[in-house]
Every structure is written in C-alpha cells, then in structure tokens.
Scaffold this active site. Sequence first.
Site, PDB file in Angstrom:
ATOM      1  CB  CYS A  32      10.673   9.683  13.293  1.00  0.00           C
ATOM      2  SG  CYS A  32      12.351  10.320  13.345  1.00  0.00           S
ATOM      3  CB  CYS A  35      10.982  12.771  11.268  1.00  0.00           C
ATOM      4  SG  CYS A  35      12.037  11.348  10.918  1.00  0.00           S
TER       5      CYS A  35
END
Length: 155
Positions: A32, A35
């Site tokens: 991600c 993230c």
Amino acid sequence: MVQIIKDKDELKTFLKAAGCKLVVVEFSAKWCGPCKRIYPLIRAMSLQYGNVMFANVDVDDSKELAQEYHINSVPTFQMFKQTQKIFEFCGADAQKLEAKIQELIEGRPFSPENHGRLKRFSGSMPPGINLFCNRAFCHQNLNGRRILFPEVEES
C-alpha cells in the site's frame, strides 16, 4: 517505537499492557503506497508522544486480525483506551491522526492554536490530498489478488 503485532494474542497483550494509555493501532499492508508514505510520520509521532503506545498490524500477515477488527481499507487507524476501541478512521491523513491523538490525550478538541507538532514531518504528504486504498482494492487483495494503484481523493 511502533510495536509490530502479528496475532490476536499479541494485540490483546499489548492493549492490556497499555493500561490507561491511549493506543493507536495502524492496520496497513506492505504493498500500500499511502501506508508506506505515512509510516515515517507514525514513527515520528511514536517518538514524540511518549504517553501514547503505537502498533502496526500488516493485514496480509494477520488476516485473522484484519477480519476480527473489520478492516476494509488500509491504512486504517483504530484507537483504544483500557482495551476498548474508542475511535477509528481510514486514510493516510497525518494531520487528522495527530489532531485526534491530541484531543484524546489532552482532553480538548483540536484547534489551529494547539496544532503544529506534526507540521515539520508532513512534507512527504501532498497538501489537500487524502490518499487511501479503497474497500474494493483491499477486498481483492485479502482474497489473494493485487491491484497496483490505490485511488486518490482530492479533499
């Protein structure tokens, strides 16, 4: 310091060990992009807010936890006090995260006057953009398929 949590027992122990302290748990994934971008900011907050405990759960390594805590998108932040979840939000919004931490530990709502601690760390996040991996993106990933690009939402 950000504690890496791998299973239900570790999270339960971590939450109990926190006692009355605020606990911030980030549910994320290695693939991600948002993230990856917010993690250094979370690490900086963990050093700055010594009275708050921070943890990270990788949804791919801990699928059982992701299901139990109803994680539909990453990053998702859940906040706990005395083992009880008291707040949750999704998205890589460092200012929103810090505002909520301040509100919960200081007992006062966020305002520009008491803000400013994170400004020096926020250079890696483009202003006015909230990055997140949407529900379909994560659902497909949790079922073993991967999509390469998360959505970008203009705020």
